[in-house]
Scaffold this active site. Structure first.
Site, short mmCIF file in Angstrom:
data_model
loop_
_atom_site.label_atom_id
_atom_site.label_comp_id
_atom_site.label_asym_id
_atom_site.label_seq_id
_atom_site.Cartn_x
_atom_site.Cartn_y
_atom_site.Cartn_z
N SER A 17 0.80 -1.23 0.00
CA SER A 17 0.00 0.00 0.00
C SER A 17 0.84 1.28 0.00
CB SER A 17 -0.97 0.00 1.19
OG SER A 17 -1.95 -1.00 1.03
N LYS A 66 -10.39 -5.85 9.75
CA LYS A 66 -11.51 -5.25 9.01
C LYS A 66 -12.81 -5.29 9.80
CE LYS A 66 -9.55 -6.10 4.43
NZ LYS A 66 -9.75 -6.70 3.09
N VAL A 155 -20.52 -26.24 4.13
CA VAL A 155 -21.70 -25.71 3.44
C VAL A 155 -22.46 -24.71 4.30
CG1 VAL A 155 -23.87 -26.34 2.30
CG2 VAL A 155 -21.88 -27.84 2.10
#
EC number: 1.1.1.25
Length: 270
Positions: A17, A66, A155
């Site tokens: 970054s 995050k 799943v």
């Protein structure tokens, strides 16, 4: 005096970054300083508070923070709310912090602008159901693909990500045999360990696009698998990294930088 920005994560030494935003700044003539910022895993909020209290203008946020950045933000964009995660924080004039998630738009811009891939009417398969998948799903659905399938080893996690959205089908990798997809996006981190999800050999439709969110100097196992099975477009996530950074830069500065020269420079290691 230079405006102050940073990327916060743990680990953080590998982050590209600073290179990206320094190039953006040079391109548009912005006077800014951008650096890496390490934080202990359970201390994101104090580190972010100190950064902004010291005059910081904006933060990029990478793993594992995050979710913490989502909680830290005072206001959120719709796409951050949909993702349940924030990768861009902006200091507002009133002292509050605005949170956005630019991962999905970064992926879309790389696919559409840099590779000419239109998702409308396409059969789309998303591999993985973790934070990376959730971060891009909202923007992908906005492009009106014909079919969206989320496949994951567990799943239940795929079903949780799909929620009640009738546009999405959730399943395990083991039931993909016999299906064909025009766009397959690998959001798992398996490539970092030299692995890939277990996929049937005939998964790719003619002319398919295969995209791995991981970026590396060489093909990831998923990319190599896709090339060997006839994918026409095979991409890693470097373009997405630069495009999501450009959206962050725009959120902070109000100017959208050119991305192609930065992607090219990173590819050649300049």
């Amino acid at each position: 005096m230079s405006d102050h920005y940073a990327v916060v994560g743990n680990p953080i030494a590998h982050s590209k970054s600073p290179q990206i935003h320094t190039r953006f700044a040079a391109e548009v003539g912005a006077d800014l300083h951008y650096h890496r910022l390490w934080a202990p895993e359970d201390h994101f909020a104090p580190v972010a508070e100190a950064f902004f209290a010291g005059g910081g203008h904006g933060l990029n946020v990478t793993v594992p923070f995050k979710g913490a950045a989502y909680t830290f933000a005072d206001t959120l964009s719709d796409r951050a709310r949909a993702a349940g995660a924030v990768n861009t924080l902006r200091a507002e004039p009133d002292g509050r912090h605005f949170g956005d998630n630019t991962d999905g738009i970064g992926l879309l811009r790389d696919l559409q602008t840099n590779h000419g891939i239109d998702l409308a009417g396409r059969r789309l398969l998303l591999l993985g159901a973790g934070g990376a998948a959730r971060g891009v799903l909202h923007d992908l659905l906005g492009e009106d693909p014909r079919t969206v399938v989320i496949a994951n080893r567990t799943v239940d996690r795929a079903e949780a990500l799909a929620g009640n959205d009738h546009r999405i089908r959730a399943c395990g990798f083991d039931v993909l045999a016999g299906e064909r997809f025009e766009v397959v996006i690998n959001t798992t981190a398996a490539g970092l360990q030299g692995e890939m999800p277990p996929l049937p050999d005939d998964l790719l439709a003619p002319g398919a696009t295969a995209y791995d969110l991981v970026y590396a100097d060489e093909d990831t196992p998923f990319m190599a698998w896709a090339r060997a099975r006839g994918a026409v477009t095979v991409c890693d996530g470097l373009g997405m990294l630069v495009e999501q950074a450009a959206e962050s830069f725009y959120q902070w500065r109000g100017t959208y930088p050119q991305t192609a020269p930065v992607i090219e420079a990173l590819r050649i290691g300049a």
